[in-house]
Design an enzyme around this catalytic site. Structure first.
Site, PDB file in Angstrom:
ATOM      1  N   LYS A 127       0.812  -1.219   0.000  1.00 42.30           N
ATOM      2  CA  LYS A 127       0.000   0.000   0.000  1.00 42.30           C
ATOM      3  C   LYS A 127       0.844   1.266   0.000  1.00 42.30           C
ATOM      4  O   LYS A 127       0.292   2.374   0.022  1.00 42.30           O
ATOM      5  CB  LYS A 127      -0.954  -0.021   1.199  1.00 42.30           C
ATOM      6  CG  LYS A 127      -1.964  -1.164   1.139  1.00 42.30           C
ATOM      7  CD  LYS A 127      -2.884  -1.169   2.342  1.00 42.30           C
ATOM      8  CE  LYS A 127      -3.873  -2.318   2.277  1.00 42.30           C
ATOM      9  NZ  LYS A 127      -3.227  -3.638   2.440  1.00 42.30           N
ATOM     10  N   LYS A 162      -8.454   1.171   5.530  1.00 45.43           N
ATOM     11  CA  LYS A 162      -7.838  -0.142   5.725  1.00 45.43           C
ATOM     12  C   LYS A 162      -6.460  -0.005   6.349  1.00 45.43           C
ATOM     13  O   LYS A 162      -5.779   1.017   6.170  1.00 45.43           O
ATOM     14  CB  LYS A 162      -7.758  -0.910   4.400  1.00 45.43           C
ATOM     15  CG  LYS A 162      -7.247  -0.129   3.207  1.00 45.43           C
ATOM     16  CD  LYS A 162      -7.469  -0.932   1.916  1.00 45.43           C
ATOM     17  CE  LYS A 162      -7.156  -0.128   0.674  1.00 45.43           C
ATOM     18  NZ  LYS A 162      -7.389  -0.891  -0.579  1.00 45.43           N
ATOM     19  N   ARG A 212      -7.640  -9.174 -10.056  1.00 48.04           N
ATOM     20  CA  ARG A 212      -6.270  -9.527  -9.725  1.00 48.04           C
ATOM     21  C   ARG A 212      -5.540  -9.887 -11.016  1.00 48.04           C
ATOM     22  O   ARG A 212      -5.967 -10.766 -11.761  1.00 48.04           O
ATOM     23  CB  ARG A 212      -6.257 -10.704  -8.745  1.00 48.04           C
ATOM     24  CG  ARG A 212      -4.902 -11.413  -8.563  1.00 48.04           C
ATOM     25  CD  ARG A 212      -3.757 -10.493  -8.154  1.00 48.04           C
ATOM     26  NE  ARG A 212      -3.985  -9.761  -6.944  1.00 48.04           N
ATOM     27  CZ  ARG A 212      -3.690 -10.202  -5.719  1.00 48.04           C
ATOM     28  NH1 ARG A 212      -3.172 -11.409  -5.559  1.00 48.04           N
ATOM     29  NH2 ARG A 212      -3.909  -9.433  -4.670  1.00 48.04           N
ATOM     30  N   ARG A 226     -12.466 -10.812  -9.383  1.00 44.68           N
ATOM     31  CA  ARG A 226     -12.959 -11.303  -8.094  1.00 44.68           C
ATOM     32  C   ARG A 226     -14.213 -10.520  -7.724  1.00 44.68           C
ATOM     33  O   ARG A 226     -14.176  -9.288  -7.624  1.00 44.68           O
ATOM     34  CB  ARG A 226     -11.880 -11.149  -7.024  1.00 44.68           C
ATOM     35  CG  ARG A 226     -10.601 -11.903  -7.357  1.00 44.68           C
ATOM     36  CD  ARG A 226      -9.498 -11.631  -6.367  1.00 44.68           C
ATOM     37  NE  ARG A 226      -9.142 -10.223  -6.327  1.00 44.68           N
ATOM     38  CZ  ARG A 226      -8.204  -9.703  -5.538  1.00 44.68           C
ATOM     39  NH1 ARG A 226      -7.548 -10.481  -4.715  1.00 44.68           N
ATOM     40  NH2 ARG A 226      -7.924  -8.419  -5.562  1.00 44.68           N
ATOM     41  N   ARG A 234     -15.695  -6.267  -0.058  1.00 44.05           N
ATOM     42  CA  ARG A 234     -14.429  -6.962  -0.237  1.00 44.05           C
ATOM     43  C   ARG A 234     -14.632  -8.154  -1.157  1.00 44.05           C
ATOM     44  O   ARG A 234     -15.569  -8.930  -0.974  1.00 44.05           O
ATOM     45  CB  ARG A 234     -13.881  -7.428   1.114  1.00 44.05           C
ATOM     46  CG  ARG A 234     -13.645  -6.299   2.098  1.00 44.05           C
ATOM     47  CD  ARG A 234     -13.223  -6.834   3.452  1.00 44.05           C
ATOM     48  NE  ARG A 234     -14.227  -7.720   4.040  1.00 44.05           N
ATOM     49  CZ  ARG A 234     -14.035  -8.451   5.138  1.00 44.05           C
ATOM     50  NH1 ARG A 234     -12.867  -8.405   5.757  1.00 44.05           N
ATOM     51  NH2 ARG A 234     -14.998  -9.225   5.607  1.00 44.05           N
ATOM     52  N   ASP A 274      -3.962  -5.198  -8.048  1.00 49.68           N
ATOM     53  CA  ASP A 274      -5.414  -5.134  -7.928  1.00 49.68           C
ATOM     54  C   ASP A 274      -5.919  -3.886  -8.637  1.00 49.68           C
ATOM     55  O   ASP A 274      -5.407  -2.778  -8.407  1.00 49.68           O
ATOM     56  CB  ASP A 274      -5.832  -5.097  -6.457  1.00 49.68           C
ATOM     57  CG  ASP A 274      -5.426  -6.360  -5.710  1.00 49.68           C
ATOM     58  OD1 ASP A 274      -5.284  -7.407  -6.371  1.00 49.68           O
ATOM     59  OD2 ASP A 274      -5.247  -6.300  -4.480  1.00 49.68           O
ATOM     60  N   GLU A 282      -3.599  -1.660  -5.321  1.00 49.47           N
ATOM     61  CA  GLU A 282      -2.498  -2.253  -4.567  1.00 49.47           C
ATOM     62  C   GLU A 282      -1.543  -2.954  -5.515  1.00 49.47           C
ATOM     63  O   GLU A 282      -1.936  -3.402  -6.600  1.00 49.47           O
ATOM     64  CB  GLU A 282      -3.001  -3.264  -3.527  1.00 49.47           C
ATOM     65  CG  GLU A 282      -3.755  -2.658  -2.368  1.00 49.47           C
ATOM     66  CD  GLU A 282      -4.073  -3.681  -1.278  1.00 49.47           C
ATOM     67  OE1 GLU A 282      -3.432  -4.759  -1.264  1.00 49.47           O
ATOM     68  OE2 GLU A 282      -4.957  -3.404  -0.449  1.00 49.47           O
ATOM     69  N   ASN A 284       0.897  -6.161  -4.937  1.00 51.75           N
ATOM     70  CA  ASN A 284       1.199  -7.205  -3.959  1.00 51.75           C
ATOM     71  C   ASN A 284       2.505  -7.907  -4.317  1.00 51.75           C
ATOM     72  O   ASN A 284       2.600  -8.548  -5.368  1.00 51.75           O
ATOM     73  CB  ASN A 284       0.055  -8.215  -3.923  1.00 51.75           C
ATOM     74  CG  ASN A 284      -1.254  -7.585  -3.479  1.00 51.75           C
ATOM     75  OD1 ASN A 284      -1.532  -7.486  -2.298  1.00 51.75           O
ATOM     76  ND2 ASN A 284      -2.046  -7.134  -4.445  1.00 51.75           N
TER      77      ASN A 284
END
Length: 314
Positions: A127, A162, A212, A226, A234, A274, A282, A284
């Protein structure tokens, strides 16, 4: 040529073989003849003479529910002398224990290839690294200030709050533009975490999916959409999101093209990003997931592509 591969990950008995990316990578590596070793991050020992060892066990894997792995006896392996590749795949939290492991693994490079590069993982938390590509992001704030968060909410309406080092969708809160809980929520975050938190403008397009996308050595290999379950914002699989096949849009390919050279330069070989409604949220790099769903929907072999990239670097 067969490789000796040590995998730093969580206990094998907890692996969900239906969707676990680490397990899929292990299967793909084993199919190529590579020898796999499993160890827990707590098994690392650094010695005065510079050796980094781990109490590890050789492991074989198979896609059989309830009988998906078999261990050999414990041995002490030298991660520099005995091992060609270390896969750093334990799940976050991204805390001082995780950071310490990156410092230790950094010491065995370049003799042993560590994926992802431990220094880059340490310097690119999901993040915060994403802020380098703010032109693709929704309005975002990193803060501990209630006043600044309220001002952000007045400007952008509904927001998502978050934890800065959370994972798998945990502790992600939707706060409507007239929600009276914002003060209590920021107090809670301040009591639970010492770090600032992330605030982003809510993207209504999340109802249509949070995509993703996997990049291997800087190149996009595919994505999965997703979808959040009813009553949720979420969409992470870990909190009940479902998957759907999805092609990459021109906007998503543009994002990948912008990120790719930097990921490659930093040694971030396996990365998941994402994207919601064309906005990057984000990047990852610690323990990306999603390759099982992507391969199932797209007929691809992401695990094989990861091994192609690893073998090319060796």
């Amino acid at each position: 040529m067969p490789l000796n591969v040590a995998i730093q990950m969580d206990p094998m008995e907890k692996v969900n073989i239906a969707g676990d990316s680490s397990f899929a990578i292990m299967l793909a590596g084993q199919a190529r003849g590579h020898r796999l070793w499993h160890y827990d991050v707590g098994a690392l020992t650094h010695h005065t003479d510079g050796r980094l060892t781990a109490r590890a066990r050789p492991v074989t894997v198979q896609r059989v529910e309830g009988d998906h792995y078999s261990f050999g006896d414990f041995e002490t392996i030298d991660l520099r002398a005995d091992i060609d590749v270390v896969l750093m795949r334990q799940d976050p939290p991204f805390d001082l224990s995780y950071i310490t492991a990156t410092h230790l693994l950094e010491r065995i490079q370049p003799d042993t290839l560590v994926v992802n590069d431990p220094a880059s993982v340490r310097n690119a938390p999901e993040k915060l690294f994403v802020l380098d590509f703010a032109e693709f992001m929704p309005p975002t704030m990193i803060t501990r200030s209630l006043d600044d968060t309220r001002a952000f909410q007045r400007e952008h309406g509904a927001i998502v709050v978050k934890p800065l080092y959370g994972n798998a969708g945990s502790a992600v809160f939707f706060v409507g533009d007239d929600d009276k809980n914002l003060a209590a929520l920021t107090e809670l975050f301040g009591d639970v975490w010492v770090e600032p938190f992330m605030v982003q403008a809510f993207l209504p397009d999340v109802s249509a999916g949070d995509k993703r996308i996997i990049l291997v050595d800087g190149e996009p290999t595919g994505g999965v959409n997703r979808l959040p379950k009813k009553g949720e914002i979420r969409s992470n699989f870990a909190v009940g999101g479902s998957g759907a096949a999805s092609e990459l849009t021109p906007r998503e390919l543009e994002i990948c093209e912008a990120l790719g050279p930097e990921l490659k330069k930093r040694g971030l070989l396996f990365v998941g990003i994402d994207v919601i409604g064309g906005y990057l949220t984000e990047i990852n790099v610690t323990s990306p997931t999603g390759i099982v769903s992507i391969d199932a929907f797209n007929g691809t072999d992401t695990g094989g592509k990861i091994w192609d990239a690893i073998e090319a670097k060796l």
